[in-house]
Design a protein around this motif. Structure first.
Motif, mmCIF file in Angstrom:
data_model
loop_
_atom_site.group_PDB
_atom_site.id
_atom_site.type_symbol
_atom_site.label_atom_id
_atom_site.label_comp_id
_atom_site.label_asym_id
_atom_site.label_seq_id
_atom_site.Cartn_x
_atom_site.Cartn_y
_atom_site.Cartn_z
ATOM 1 N N MET A 1 -73.827 21.344 -2.323
ATOM 2 C CA MET A 1 -73.235 20.047 -2.689
ATOM 3 C C MET A 1 -73.402 19.060 -1.529
ATOM 4 O O MET A 1 -73.145 19.413 -0.377
ATOM 5 N N LYS A 3 -72.511 15.896 0.963
ATOM 6 C CA LYS A 3 -71.236 15.453 1.538
ATOM 7 C C LYS A 3 -71.344 13.968 1.891
ATOM 8 O O LYS A 3 -72.415 13.496 2.264
ATOM 9 N N ASP A 124 -62.693 10.555 -4.481
ATOM 10 C CA ASP A 124 -61.786 11.468 -5.189
ATOM 11 C C ASP A 124 -62.145 11.496 -6.674
ATOM 12 O O ASP A 124 -62.272 12.559 -7.282
ATOM 13 N N LEU A 128 -66.412 14.282 -5.267
ATOM 14 C CA LEU A 128 -67.395 14.599 -4.234
ATOM 15 C C LEU A 128 -66.728 15.179 -2.995
ATOM 16 O O LEU A 128 -65.540 14.943 -2.745
ATOM 17 N N ASP A 129 -67.512 15.918 -2.217
ATOM 18 C CA ASP A 129 -67.023 16.424 -0.944
ATOM 19 C C ASP A 129 -67.146 15.284 0.070
ATOM 20 O O ASP A 129 -68.227 14.696 0.203
ATOM 21 N N GLU A 131 -65.589 13.374 4.008
ATOM 22 C CA GLU A 131 -64.721 13.367 5.197
ATOM 23 C C GLU A 131 -64.447 11.922 5.558
ATOM 24 O O GLU A 131 -65.249 11.034 5.261
#
Ligand SMILES: C[S@@+](CC[C@H](N)C(=O)[O-])C[C@H]1O[C@@H](n2cnc3c(N)ncnc32)[C@H](O)[C@@H]1O
Length: 244
Positions: A1, A3, A124, A128-129, A131
């Motif tokens: 996936m 990021k 959100d 998705l992943d 940071e």
């Protein structure tokens, strides 16, 4: 996936970009930029200049045209929701198309991504992943420039929008930060014992600061604000109201 790194880059001063943000920028394969049209051209250019200054390798950028927003809609919240959904769809489509399974995408968020910025919510919603790298917000620049604290001793602070302030002073708090104000909603408090700490284009060479008892400095703030807005074609200002 893949990021996505949502990177707070400060609100105007390239020296407010943190070391962590610079490292994050250098880990990105593709930057996604939401193009907000002519009014925000200077902000898009500021982000481009940051990438040029801080990224050592080649920069790959994908620009997504910002969908139009119905600013005249009677249902303001509904119109914002529709616009945000369409924005999220376009961004998700671009991320899916451009990033391979181990790819790293980057989105530069103005100021701090946690303050009046929709990027975290969009990530959100897309599942998705991601940071988040914090950034220095316009509120922090405002208080630093005026050399004041945000809260009084052990007191609360309320952060709100011009639209909400126009509807009334927030209950239970005498220290109020106002952002996203199209037209100095603080006007209605000009006869009250309120001090204002105002700043426009904070952290940039065009920065303007004014402070004092609201009733005494409001006319001048209105005048310099109108002049700057006419000259540059856009304005971004933030202020702290402190009620005695
Ligand atoms: C969509 S919000 C983004 C806030 C941003 N995430 C932050 O941390 O400052 C935009 C609002 O932030 C404030 N703002 C952002 N940058 C600014 C700057 N350089 N000078 C003054 N106000 C600024 C203004 O109130 C503007 O209407």
């Amino acid at each position: 996936m893949p990021k996505v790194l949502i990177i707070g880059v400060g609100a105007g001063d390239p020296e407010h970009v943190t070391v962590q943000a610079i490292n994050a920028m250098n880990a990105v394969d593709v930057f996604f930029v939401l193009d907000k049209g002519e009014a925000a051209a200077e902000l898009t250019e500021a982000r481009r200049a940051l990438l040029e200054r801080y990224v050592t390798g080649a920069v790959r950028t994908v620009v997504i045209a910002d969908p139009p927003r119905d600013r005249a809609a009677a249902d303001y919240a509904g119109a914002v929701r529709d616009w945000r959904d369409e924005r999220a769809r376009l961004l998700g489509e671009a991320i899916g198309r451009e990033l391979g399974p181990g790819g790293v995408g980057g989105i530069l968020a103005w100021g701090d991504p946690a303050l009046y910025d929709g990027t975290i919510r969009i990530m959100d919603d897309l599942g998705l992943d991601f940071e988040v790298v914090p950034g220095i917000s316009s509120v922090q620049i405002l208080t630093a420039r005026h050399r004041v604290t945000l809260n009084r001793v052990a007191g609360p602070v309320h952060i709100t929008t011009g639209r909400r302030l126009a509807a009334g002073w927030p209950a239970g708090c005498d220290d109020v930060v106002v952002m996203l104000d199209a037209g100095l909603s603080c006007r209605r408090y000009r006869d009250e014992p309120v001090d204002i700490y105002w700043g426009a284009y904070l952290g940039t060479p065009d920065e303007i600061l004014r402070s004092g008892r609201l009733g005494e400095v409001l006319d001048e703030i209105e005048a310099v604000r109108a002049e700057a807005r006419a000259r540059k074609g856009w304005i971004m200002d933030t202020y702290l109201l402190r009620r005695a």
